[in-house]
Design an enzyme around this catalytic site. Structure first.
Site, mmCIF file in Angstrom:
data_model
loop_
_atom_site.group_PDB
_atom_site.id
_atom_site.type_symbol
_atom_site.label_atom_id
_atom_site.label_comp_id
_atom_site.label_asym_id
_atom_site.label_seq_id
_atom_site.Cartn_x
_atom_site.Cartn_y
_atom_site.Cartn_z
ATOM 1 N N CYS A 232 1.039 -0.887 0.348
ATOM 2 C CA CYS A 232 0.700 0.233 0.054
ATOM 3 C C CYS A 232 0.436 1.351 -0.064
ATOM 4 C CB CYS A 232 -0.869 -0.404 1.248
ATOM 5 S SG CYS A 232 -1.423 1.514 1.525
ATOM 6 N N CYS B 16 0.426 3.374 3.127
ATOM 7 C CA CYS B 16 0.913 2.535 4.292
ATOM 8 C C CYS B 16 2.544 3.291 4.169
ATOM 9 C CB CYS B 16 0.932 1.602 4.068
ATOM 10 S SG CYS B 16 -0.922 0.674 5.060
ATOM 11 N N ASP C 269 -0.907 16.409 -2.425
ATOM 12 C CA ASP C 269 -0.905 16.044 -2.879
ATOM 13 C C ASP C 269 0.067 15.762 -4.439
ATOM 14 O OD1 ASP C 269 -3.354 13.779 -4.329
ATOM 15 O OD2 ASP C 269 -2.212 14.562 -6.482
ATOM 16 N N HIS D 166 -4.680 1.355 8.205
ATOM 17 C CA HIS D 166 -4.917 1.085 6.917
ATOM 18 C C HIS D 166 -6.440 1.160 6.493
ATOM 19 C CE1 HIS D 166 -4.671 -0.169 1.877
ATOM 20 N NE2 HIS D 166 -5.466 -1.027 2.730
ATOM 21 N N GLY E 169 -12.983 6.754 -9.535
ATOM 22 C CA GLY E 169 -11.764 7.600 -9.279
ATOM 23 C C GLY E 169 -11.206 7.086 -8.324
ATOM 24 N N THR F 77 -8.110 6.051 -7.226
ATOM 25 C CA THR F 77 -6.422 4.558 -6.881
ATOM 26 C C THR F 77 -6.402 4.356 -6.729
ATOM 27 O OG1 THR F 77 -6.049 6.694 -7.627
ATOM 28 C CG2 THR F 77 -6.636 5.796 -9.412
ATOM 29 N N HIS G 100 -8.790 7.495 2.100
ATOM 30 C CA HIS G 100 -7.846 9.544 2.007
ATOM 31 C C HIS G 100 -9.384 9.967 1.913
ATOM 32 C CE1 HIS G 100 -7.659 7.670 -2.316
ATOM 33 N NE2 HIS G 100 -7.905 8.555 -2.172
#
Ligand code: AMP
Ligand code: ZN
Length: 117
Positions: A9, A12, A35, A51, A96, A98, A103
C-alpha cells in the site's frame, strides 16, 4: 486484521516514511500531505495512519478514526487559509479511487464547479 499496515500500500509506505511526501500536518492517528498531482492550488490528502481500504470501510471499522480524519481536514483548511473548499472521498474505482487506503482530498484556492464531473 483491520487497520494493519499493508506491504503493497502506497499510503502505508508514506506513513512508515518509506516513500517521501510533503507532510503539512501530523497527529497521533493521521497524516496530511500534498497531493503529488494537485488539481487545485491547495490539494492536500488526509489519511488515517491505520490502513482501511476506503472511507466506507473506515467509517464502519473505526468511526472514531474517521472522525479524526474529518477533524483534521478542518485543521488543514485553516492552516491553508481556505474559507471555501471541497472534501472528496473517492470510494471505489468507478468513482476514481486509485489508492485503496482511505483518504480525504482537501481541495481549495480556486473556484470549484458544482456538480463535479
Ligand atoms: P484517489 O484517486 O481518490 O484514490 O486519490 C489518490 C491520490 O493520490 C491522487 O490524487 C494522486 O495524485 C495521489 N498520489 C498518488 N501517489 C502519491 C504520492 N506518492 N504522494 C502524494 N500523492 C500521491
Ligand atoms: Zn495502507
Amino acid at each position: 486484521m483491520a487497520g494493519e499496515p499493508q506491504d503493497d500500500c502506497l499510503f502505508c509506505k508514506i506513513v512508515a516514511g518509506r516513500i517521501p511526501a510533503t507532510v503539512v500536518r501530523e497527529t497521533d492517528t493521521t497524516v496530511a500531505f500534498r497531493d503529488i498531482n494537485p488539481q487545485a492550488p491547495t490539494h492536500v490528502l488526509v489519511i488515517p495512519k491505520a490502513h482501511h481500504a476506503d472511507a466506507a470501510t473506515l467509517a464502519a471499522e473505526d468511526p472514531e478514526l474517521a472522525a479524526d480524519v474529518l477533524r483534521e481536514t478542518r485543521a488543514v483548511a485553516e492552516a491553508e487559509h481556505l474559507d471555501s473548499y471541497r472534501l472528496v472521498f473517492n470510494t471505489g474505482s468507478g468513482a476514481g479511487q486509485t489508492v485503496f487506503h482511505a483518504h480525504a482530498h482537501v481541495l481549495g484556492g480556486r473556484g470549484l464547479q458544482w456538480p463535479p464531473g
